[in-house]
Each structure stands twice: as structure tokens, then as C-alpha cells.
Design a protein around this motif. Sequence first.
Motif, PDB file in Angstrom:
ATOM      1  N   ILE A 163      78.688  -1.028   7.537  1.00 35.63           N
ATOM      2  CA  ILE A 163      78.306  -1.796   8.729  1.00 35.63           C
ATOM      3  C   ILE A 163      76.801  -2.029   8.655  1.00 35.63           C
ATOM      4  O   ILE A 163      76.025  -1.073   8.581  1.00 35.63           O
ATOM      5  N   TYR A 164      76.392  -3.298   8.705  1.00 33.30           N
ATOM      6  CA  TYR A 164      74.968  -3.592   8.519  1.00 33.30           C
ATOM      7  C   TYR A 164      74.604  -4.830   9.331  1.00 33.30           C
ATOM      8  O   TYR A 164      75.069  -5.936   9.062  1.00 33.30           O
ATOM      9  N   GLY A 165      73.749  -4.641  10.335  1.00 37.35           N
ATOM     10  CA  GLY A 165      73.380  -5.739  11.212  1.00 37.35           C
ATOM     11  C   GLY A 165      71.914  -6.114  11.121  1.00 37.35           C
ATOM     12  O   GLY A 165      71.133  -5.539  10.360  1.00 37.35           O
ATOM     13  N   ASP A 166      71.538  -7.068  11.935  1.00 40.68           N
ATOM     14  CA  ASP A 166      70.160  -7.529  12.073  1.00 40.68           C
ATOM     15  C   ASP A 166      69.399  -6.529  12.950  1.00 40.68           C
ATOM     16  O   ASP A 166      69.986  -5.749  13.696  1.00 40.68           O
ATOM     17  N   LYS A 167      68.091  -6.578  12.883  1.00 42.94           N
ATOM     18  CA  LYS A 167      67.280  -5.663  13.689  1.00 42.94           C
ATOM     19  C   LYS A 167      67.507  -5.847  15.185  1.00 42.94           C
ATOM     20  O   LYS A 167      67.172  -4.963  15.983  1.00 42.94           O
ATOM     21  N   SER A 168      68.107  -6.969  15.578  1.00 41.44           N
ATOM     22  CA  SER A 168      68.420  -7.211  16.990  1.00 41.44           C
ATOM     23  C   SER A 168      69.651  -6.452  17.457  1.00 41.44           C
ATOM     24  O   SER A 168      70.052  -6.587  18.619  1.00 41.44           O
ATOM     25  N   LEU A 169      70.254  -5.629  16.609  1.00 46.17           N
ATOM     26  CA  LEU A 169      71.496  -4.896  16.908  1.00 46.17           C
ATOM     27  C   LEU A 169      72.609  -5.869  17.286  1.00 46.17           C
ATOM     28  O   LEU A 169      73.220  -5.784  18.351  1.00 46.17           O
ATOM     29  N   ASN A 170      72.898  -6.806  16.399  1.00 45.96           N
ATOM     30  CA  ASN A 170      73.842  -7.880  16.704  1.00 45.96           C
ATOM     31  C   ASN A 170      75.275  -7.567  16.294  1.00 45.96           C
ATOM     32  O   ASN A 170      76.134  -8.455  16.311  1.00 45.96           O
ATOM     33  N   ILE A 171      75.547  -6.315  15.909  1.00 44.95           N
ATOM     34  CA  ILE A 171      76.927  -5.852  15.722  1.00 44.95           C
ATOM     35  C   ILE A 171      77.220  -4.857  16.838  1.00 44.95           C
ATOM     36  O   ILE A 171      76.563  -3.816  16.935  1.00 44.95           O
ATOM     37  N   ALA A 198      75.448   8.791  -1.048  1.00 48.32           N
ATOM     38  CA  ALA A 198      76.154   7.819  -0.221  1.00 48.32           C
ATOM     39  C   ALA A 198      77.034   8.519   0.811  1.00 48.32           C
ATOM     40  O   ALA A 198      77.321   9.719   0.722  1.00 48.32           O
ATOM     41  N   ALA A 199      77.469   7.726   1.798  1.00 47.70           N
ATOM     42  CA  ALA A 199      78.297   8.250   2.880  1.00 47.70           C
ATOM     43  C   ALA A 199      79.595   7.466   2.969  1.00 47.70           C
ATOM     44  O   ALA A 199      79.661   6.291   2.595  1.00 47.70           O
ATOM     45  N   ALA A 200      80.630   8.131   3.476  1.00 49.06           N
ATOM     46  CA  ALA A 200      81.914   7.469   3.672  1.00 49.06           C
ATOM     47  C   ALA A 200      81.810   6.358   4.708  1.00 49.06           C
ATOM     48  O   ALA A 200      82.503   5.341   4.611  1.00 49.06           O
ATOM     49  N   VAL A 201      80.962   6.569   5.713  1.00 50.40           N
ATOM     50  CA  VAL A 201      80.700   5.538   6.728  1.00 50.40           C
ATOM     51  C   VAL A 201      79.194   5.310   6.772  1.00 50.40           C
ATOM     52  O   VAL A 201      78.423   6.219   7.079  1.00 50.40           O
ATOM     53  N   TYR A 202      78.763   4.098   6.439  1.00 49.93           N
ATOM     54  CA  TYR A 202      77.347   3.752   6.375  1.00 49.93           C
ATOM     55  C   TYR A 202      77.093   2.664   7.414  1.00 49.93           C
ATOM     56  O   TYR A 202      77.717   1.602   7.364  1.00 49.93           O
ATOM     57  N   ALA A 203      76.183   2.911   8.366  1.00 55.57           N
ATOM     58  CA  ALA A 203      75.944   1.948   9.443  1.00 55.57           C
ATOM     59  C   ALA A 203      74.453   1.775   9.683  1.00 55.57           C
ATOM     60  O   ALA A 203      73.695   2.756   9.714  1.00 55.57           O
ATOM     61  N   ARG A 204      74.040   0.543   9.859  1.00 58.50           N
ATOM     62  CA  ARG A 204      72.661   0.203  10.167  1.00 58.50           C
ATOM     63  C   ARG A 204      72.633  -0.883  11.235  1.00 58.50           C
ATOM     64  O   ARG A 204      73.401  -1.851  11.194  1.00 58.50           O
ATOM     65  N   ILE A 233      79.704  12.344   5.281  1.00 61.03           N
ATOM     66  CA  ILE A 233      80.743  11.574   5.977  1.00 61.03           C
ATOM     67  C   ILE A 233      80.133  10.350   6.641  1.00 61.03           C
ATOM     68  O   ILE A 233      80.641   9.237   6.511  1.00 61.03           O
ATOM     69  N   THR A 234      79.013  10.522   7.360  1.00 58.53           N
ATOM     70  CA  THR A 234      78.373   9.388   8.031  1.00 58.53           C
ATOM     71  C   THR A 234      76.898   9.328   7.693  1.00 58.53           C
ATOM     72  O   THR A 234      76.248  10.351   7.453  1.00 58.53           O
ATOM     73  N   ASP A 235      76.363   8.124   7.668  1.00 56.14           N
ATOM     74  CA  ASP A 235      74.941   7.876   7.477  1.00 56.14           C
ATOM     75  C   ASP A 235      74.588   6.717   8.396  1.00 56.14           C
ATOM     76  O   ASP A 235      74.982   5.568   8.161  1.00 56.14           O
ATOM     77  N   THR A 236      73.858   7.006   9.473  1.00 52.46           N
ATOM     78  CA  THR A 236      73.537   5.959  10.447  1.00 52.46           C
ATOM     79  C   THR A 236      72.024   5.892  10.650  1.00 52.46           C
ATOM     80  O   THR A 236      71.321   6.899  10.576  1.00 52.46           O
ATOM     81  N   GLU A 237      71.558   4.674  10.906  1.00 53.09           N
ATOM     82  CA  GLU A 237      70.145   4.461  11.170  1.00 53.09           C
ATOM     83  C   GLU A 237      70.003   3.249  12.071  1.00 53.09           C
ATOM     84  O   GLU A 237      70.693   2.243  11.892  1.00 53.09           O
ATOM     85  N   ASP A 238      69.126   3.340  13.054  1.00 52.62           N
ATOM     86  CA  ASP A 238      68.899   2.246  14.013  1.00 52.62           C
ATOM     87  C   ASP A 238      70.210   1.826  14.673  1.00 52.62           C
ATOM     88  O   ASP A 238      70.475   0.632  14.888  1.00 52.62           O
ATOM     89  N   CYS A 239      71.032   2.814  15.004  1.00 53.93           N
ATOM     90  CA  CYS A 239      72.301   2.550  15.676  1.00 53.93           C
ATOM     91  C   CYS A 239      72.272   3.175  17.065  1.00 53.93           C
ATOM     92  O   CYS A 239      71.931   4.362  17.214  1.00 53.93           O
ATOM     93  N   ALA A 240      72.594   2.393  18.075  1.00 57.13           N
ATOM     94  CA  ALA A 240      72.671   2.897  19.442  1.00 57.13           C
ATOM     95  C   ALA A 240      74.108   3.190  19.811  1.00 57.13           C
ATOM     96  O   ALA A 240      74.991   2.348  19.604  1.00 57.13           O
ATOM     97  N   ALA A 241      74.355   4.394  20.338  1.00 50.96           N
ATOM     98  CA  ALA A 241      75.705   4.779  20.782  1.00 50.96           C
ATOM     99  C   ALA A 241      76.710   4.704  19.644  1.00 50.96           C
ATOM    100  O   ALA A 241      77.638   3.892  19.644  1.00 50.96           O
ATOM    101  N   PHE A 242      76.503   5.558  18.629  1.00 52.69           N
ATOM    102  CA  PHE A 242      77.440   5.676  17.510  1.00 52.69           C
ATOM    103  C   PHE A 242      78.285   6.918  17.756  1.00 52.69           C
ATOM    104  O   PHE A 242      77.742   8.021  17.915  1.00 52.69           O
ATOM    105  N   TYR A 243      79.586   6.779  17.830  1.00 50.50           N
ATOM    106  CA  TYR A 243      80.472   7.865  18.230  1.00 50.50           C
ATOM    107  C   TYR A 243      81.483   8.167  17.130  1.00 50.50           C
ATOM    108  O   TYR A 243      82.577   7.589  17.097  1.00 50.50           O
ATOM    109  N   PRO A 244      81.165   9.064  16.201  1.00 51.30           N
ATOM    110  CA  PRO A 244      82.157   9.463  15.228  1.00 51.30           C
ATOM    111  C   PRO A 244      83.080  10.541  15.792  1.00 51.30           C
ATOM    112  O   PRO A 244      82.615  11.473  16.448  1.00 51.30           O
ATOM    113  N   ALA A 245      84.360  10.407  15.577  1.00 54.83           N
ATOM    114  CA  ALA A 245      85.328  11.419  16.004  1.00 54.83           C
ATOM    115  C   ALA A 245      86.288  11.635  14.855  1.00 54.83           C
ATOM    116  O   ALA A 245      87.147  10.805  14.574  1.00 54.83           O
ATOM    117  N   LEU A 246      86.100  12.754  14.149  1.00 56.41           N
ATOM    118  CA  LEU A 246      86.870  13.007  12.964  1.00 56.41           C
ATOM    119  C   LEU A 246      88.197  13.665  13.300  1.00 56.41           C
ATOM    120  O   LEU A 246      88.257  14.575  14.132  1.00 56.41           O
TER     121      LEU A 246
END
Length: 444
Positions: free
Chosen positions: A351-359, A398-404, A429-442
Motif C-alpha cells: 500500500i503506497y499513497g501520496d503525501k496527502s494520505l490519498n489512500i 521486508a514486511a508481509a504488509v508494507y504501507a506508506r 509482519i507489518t511495516d508502516t510509515e506516515d499512516c494514520a489509524a492503521f489497525y492490524p489484527a492478526l
Amino acid sequence: MDYHVREYGALGDGITNDTQAIQAAVDACHLNGGGRVVLESGHIYRAGTLFLRSFVELHLEMGAVLKGSDSLADYNLMGLQDERPADISRPTYEKCDYAGAPALYFLYARDCEYISITGYGKIDGNEEIFYGTVTPWHIDGSFYPRIPLLFLKNVSHLTLQQVTLTNSAFWTVHMVGCEDVLIDGIRILNSLRMANCDGIDPDHCKNVRISNCHIESADDCIVFKNTAHAMEYGPCENITVSGCTLVSTSAAIKFGTESEAPFRNITIENCSIHHSNRGISLQLRDQGCIENVVFSNLTISTRLFSPAHWWGRAEPIAITAVRRSEETNIGYIRNVLFSNIYCEGENGIFIYGDKSLNIQDIQFERVSLHLKKCTDWPQGSHDLRPCSGTDMLSDKNAAAVYARSAERISFSDLKVMIDDDMKAVFSRITDTEDCAAFYPALGK
């Protein structure tokens, strides 16, 4: 009423150009109020550009083949190409900007209604005459854009059933501004090395049903487009895809990259994706948006292909919304649900978005991810092509779930299994950066 093309002079000997005879049967059928134009079994009919008409069903009997001509001049009946197209100067995997309007056509229809192509026969695009550079992993075309197998513009009440479409050298079924489309039970069997031979491309289309199809293609199997050339037809919306089996050297299901208008209200369910470079790819690169999309009950198996030639790095699910160029106005992706999906292969969810958090507002429910080694290609990277700036991201851990650059990304019952020979690359398992309200539930 049936109109048999052999009664209009078609020889069907695999050599003679039968374009005029087939066109005469189509025109007669149309002028008499409609009916069925029949290509009889046991014959190979060679043709250049054919114009389909309203209220005409083109029916290919079992054993009938309609094959493209060997001469490019036979595809230029509209006179849009003054001379032979110039050879491409850069490979299409480096540059393939396309507004959506080719100059040469095989089967063509525009501003029509009630067109059908049916039967258990075959339409062959004769891909070999378009070859440029050939490698063991990839075949590029000699020019770009090449000839789509079917180009259907502003057609309402369109039906494709049973027929096999094969050896296309470019987009196989390109529908532009079409409405009320039924595609059921067709086979698309293209080379897995021939660049740009997408399967089905609904472009600014509405009320489309694609079901029970088997598609093998280099580049994407089913790909939703909103090209710049056809903005007058509005969004791509109200579409269902179900019961399909898909094999791709790019993405089995893709949105974009041509994304000048909205994609909305789209459901993909009960499909099997296997031996593909990507499973699902949402690639927003322009001013449009992707919203209100559901993926459910899918199996996805990915493997790496030559990264020099094919976009994608075996991501089973890739969601990217980045600028095509520095000047691009970028839209957004939101309200997307992934439910009951099993993934296995050589990369994780990206998951990879613009700096405007458009995802925004992406939900994963009951998603299982099994990372396993399938090939000898190098691992641990993600592909952002096409984009401005860096197009390949590498990560030794690397991570199984990568989000930016995304917000409100939620997981409910995510299961991850990493084979031992993959743990040296996938250590998290997860690697997140510049993500607001990321909720992993394994899940357990």
C-alpha cells in the motif's frame, strides 16, 4: 435470419483475403434489420479491418477461425495511418503512455447498439507480424500502439459469449464508453511474453458483467481504464466480475494506470488467480478516483517474472496512488473491501499513497497470506511504475504488509505464514510509515 459469409464470396481457405465478402454479409444483415452472420466451421477466414453494425450477431461455428491479415495495409481502411508506423525507440516497459486511440483496427464498431459475437469458433490476432525485440522473457512489438483485436466504442447492449480470442498483439477487448455489456464464457489465450496484450479493458464503461471466463495474457487480464481520449463517456462504474480464472505476467485484475475519471461501484468475486506477477493492482496515477470496490472469495497465487520487462514484483494485492509526473493532479482511493481472500507467493501486501494520505478506508477481512519461494528472481522489493521519482523500492528487511502514506487501513483476522527460506527477506509482519489509524489484527 442467417447470412453465411461463403454465400457472399468468402473462400475460407486460410490464404485469400475475405474482408470484402465478410463485410458484405455484415452490411446486408444490418440493412435488413438484423440477424446472424455465420462463419462456417472447418474454414480459416483471413481479413483486415471489419466494421460491425447494429443488430448484428457475428457467429463463429465450432472449428471456424477468423484470422488477421498478414498485411498492415489491410487494417488501415479508415485511412488514419499515412504510412507504416515508425519502429519504437524505447521498449514499451519503459515508456507506454497511451491516450486510448489506436490508428489501426481489426474488428471495429462505433455508435452502435445490440452487437453480439458468439459461438465456439476462434478469432486470431496474428500476433507474429507485430514482433519487435524478442527475449526469452518478453516480446516487444515493432510499433506502439498496435492493433487491438476488438475495438468497440459507444456500443450499448453488447454481448460476447463462448468465443475464443487468441494471439492478440495489443489490448484484446477494448471497450470505450460502452454500456450494458455482457461477457460470458469466453476464452482469451494470448502469449505470456507478448507485451501489452491485455485481456478485457472496460474504458469509461457502465453496467458491465464479466463472468465464467478464462484469460491468459501478458500484461493484465481484466483492467479497468479511464483514458484521456474518451473523457466524454464519464466514469467506469457499476461492474461485476465473477467466476473467472486468470493468468497474467502483469496483473490479473487492475485499475489504471490510465485513471483520468472515477472508477466506482465495482465487485470482483469468486475468481481464481494463479501464476501471475500480481494478483490485484489498484494503480491510480491521474486525477480520477477509485471508490466503493469489493473483492471477495478469491484465491491468488503469484510468482516473480523478469523485473526488467514486467511491472510488478509478485504482490498479491498492490494499492498505489502516486503521481504519474510532477505536473499530475492525483486523485484518491477509498472505501475498498478485501474479504475472504487466500494469497500465496513471493511478496506481501503493498500500500503506497501520496503525501496527502490519498489512500483511505481500506478494509481487510479474513485475509490469509503465505509467503513462499517459487523462482530464482531476487526478492524484497516493490514496483511503483509508472511514476515520477523512484520507481522501485528495495528493503532487505521486508514486511508481509508494507504501507506508506495512507489512513484508516484495518485488518480483521489477518493470517500470515512465512516459509523458512523466505524469513531472511521477510523479517516483519507489518511495516508502516506516515499512516494514520492503521489497525492490524492478526488471526491465530
